[in-house]
Scaffold this motif. Sequence first.
Motif, short mmCIF file in Angstrom:
data_model
loop_
_atom_site.label_atom_id
_atom_site.label_comp_id
_atom_site.label_asym_id
_atom_site.label_seq_id
_atom_site.Cartn_x
_atom_site.Cartn_y
_atom_site.Cartn_z
N SER A 3 -27.70 85.77 -10.71
CA SER A 3 -28.85 86.32 -9.99
C SER A 3 -28.50 86.49 -8.52
O SER A 3 -27.75 85.71 -7.94
CB SER A 3 -30.07 85.40 -10.14
N ILE A 9 -43.02 88.62 -9.35
CA ILE A 9 -43.70 89.91 -9.46
C ILE A 9 -45.19 89.65 -9.25
O ILE A 9 -45.78 88.82 -9.95
CB ILE A 9 -43.46 90.57 -10.82
N VAL A 18 -39.47 85.57 -11.30
CA VAL A 18 -38.35 86.32 -11.90
C VAL A 18 -37.09 86.10 -11.07
O VAL A 18 -37.14 85.65 -9.92
CB VAL A 18 -38.65 87.85 -11.96
N LYS A 19 -35.97 86.45 -11.72
CA LYS A 19 -34.66 86.47 -11.06
C LYS A 19 -34.12 87.89 -11.12
O LYS A 19 -34.25 88.56 -12.14
CB LYS A 19 -33.70 85.51 -11.74
N LEU A 20 -33.49 88.35 -10.03
CA LEU A 20 -32.98 89.71 -9.95
C LEU A 20 -31.47 89.69 -10.19
O LEU A 20 -30.75 88.90 -9.53
CB LEU A 20 -33.30 90.29 -8.57
N TYR A 110 -31.56 97.18 -11.38
CA TYR A 110 -31.49 95.73 -11.57
C TYR A 110 -32.27 95.36 -12.82
O TYR A 110 -33.17 96.09 -13.25
CB TYR A 110 -32.10 94.98 -10.35
N LEU A 112 -34.72 92.33 -14.44
CA LEU A 112 -35.59 91.22 -14.06
C LEU A 112 -35.69 90.26 -15.23
O LEU A 112 -36.10 90.64 -16.33
CB LEU A 112 -36.99 91.72 -13.68
N TYR A 123 -44.76 87.72 -18.26
CA TYR A 123 -43.68 88.72 -18.31
C TYR A 123 -43.86 89.64 -19.51
O TYR A 123 -43.79 90.88 -19.40
CB TYR A 123 -42.33 88.00 -18.36
N TYR A 141 -40.40 95.73 -2.36
CA TYR A 141 -39.70 94.44 -2.38
C TYR A 141 -38.73 94.42 -1.22
O TYR A 141 -38.37 95.47 -0.66
CB TYR A 141 -38.97 94.21 -3.71
N LEU A 152 -40.62 99.88 -11.58
CA LEU A 152 -40.45 99.00 -12.74
C LEU A 152 -40.67 99.79 -14.02
O LEU A 152 -41.69 100.48 -14.16
CB LEU A 152 -41.45 97.83 -12.68
N LEU A 161 -35.77 97.05 -12.70
CA LEU A 161 -36.20 97.46 -11.37
C LEU A 161 -35.20 98.48 -10.83
O LEU A 161 -34.00 98.19 -10.74
CB LEU A 161 -36.28 96.26 -10.43
#
Length: 403
Positions: A3, A9, A18-20, A110, A112, A123, A141, A152, A161
């Motif tokens: 990540s 979100i 979340v993790k990107l 990306y 998520l 989610y 963001y 999204l 994303l």
Amino acid sequence: MRSIWNGAISFGLVSIPVKLMNATENHSISFRQIHLADGGRIRYRKVCELDEQEVSSAETGKAYEDADGTVIPITDEDLASLPLPTAKTIEIEGFVPASAVDTLQLDSAYYLAVNGVPAAKPYALLREALRRSEKVAVAKYALRGRERLGMLRVIDDVIALHGLLWPDEIRAPEGVAPDSNVKVRDAELDLADALMNTLGEADLDTLHDDYREAVEELVAAKAAGEPVEPEGEEEPGEGKVIDLMAALENSVRAAKESHGGQEDDGEVAEVHPISSGKASAKRGGGTRKKAAEASRGTDGKRAAQGKETAAGEKPAAKKPAAKKTAAKKTAAKKPAAKKTASKETAPEKKALEKSASKKAASRKSPAKKAPAGKRAAGKKTASGGRGDTSGSSSRQTRKRTSA
């Protein structure tokens, strides 16, 4: 995947941790700069322009250079004091159809992922809502010190994303379009449509970077000390289309051939009947057969005349009107007739073995002898008491010959 950003979100009052993670990766081959004299690697070092001394990362800061060249230092504390509500949040601004987003705005992509078990339910809720509405979410963001615009959307079972460029970052295509006076004919459009249909749809999964593969093979060959043979390069075109229609037609034909199709449907081929070898041989054989029969006609007639003359008494012997005594006498005379025929036939066979000029003469000679044979046979039959029987036999013989 590793990540690169952690946050949440913001979906109304719903917050989804979340993790990107990067959804793409760069496969480009990078090169290093070297010194050609000794092969040493060339490195870029941070050097202060004032004292010409190398500076470490700890001694390096940010600054903004004004248009007149003035340098304004900016510290991390200055940036942290700015209000940035999206520093750790992906703030959804609204939902639009996917077609409403200009593809020119698309930037990095990306994935998520949920950050913790409690985030799984919200989610999945957002994912299914996006899927059922067939829309995308537009959000803001912050990443790497600046606020960004994003979109999204759902890919399989994951929310992706896409970074978007701001609308004012898209340049207008002024002066890019060709002259508006250029006219395109319907025939050219038809050929262009035919070319598009022939090429068909592109299978994106099968496309790959051929140049990168060639560079990898080159590096592997040089590392192994193998000789590298340059491939033949195609001469670049002049960039001028002399005959657009001809170029389109050739393109359609080439595309059909490469796709295993047929030739251009617009061309009608002329069909010419071609006789097979057997049929030609059959016709030639028939002609030769007729010629052979014609060449053997006179000889056949001679042989037939001799045989019919010799055997001319057989039908007469079978007639019921003849007496037994006459039949016996006729049977007794048959060997003599056969001998006479055989004597007349022997010279004919010898004559056939001679040259072509003598053949014609030999064909006429037996024809003259045949009536003599018939007269001799008639006299012998008359002496045997057959009377008119020989005459009828001779007439039958002439009918067969004429037939």
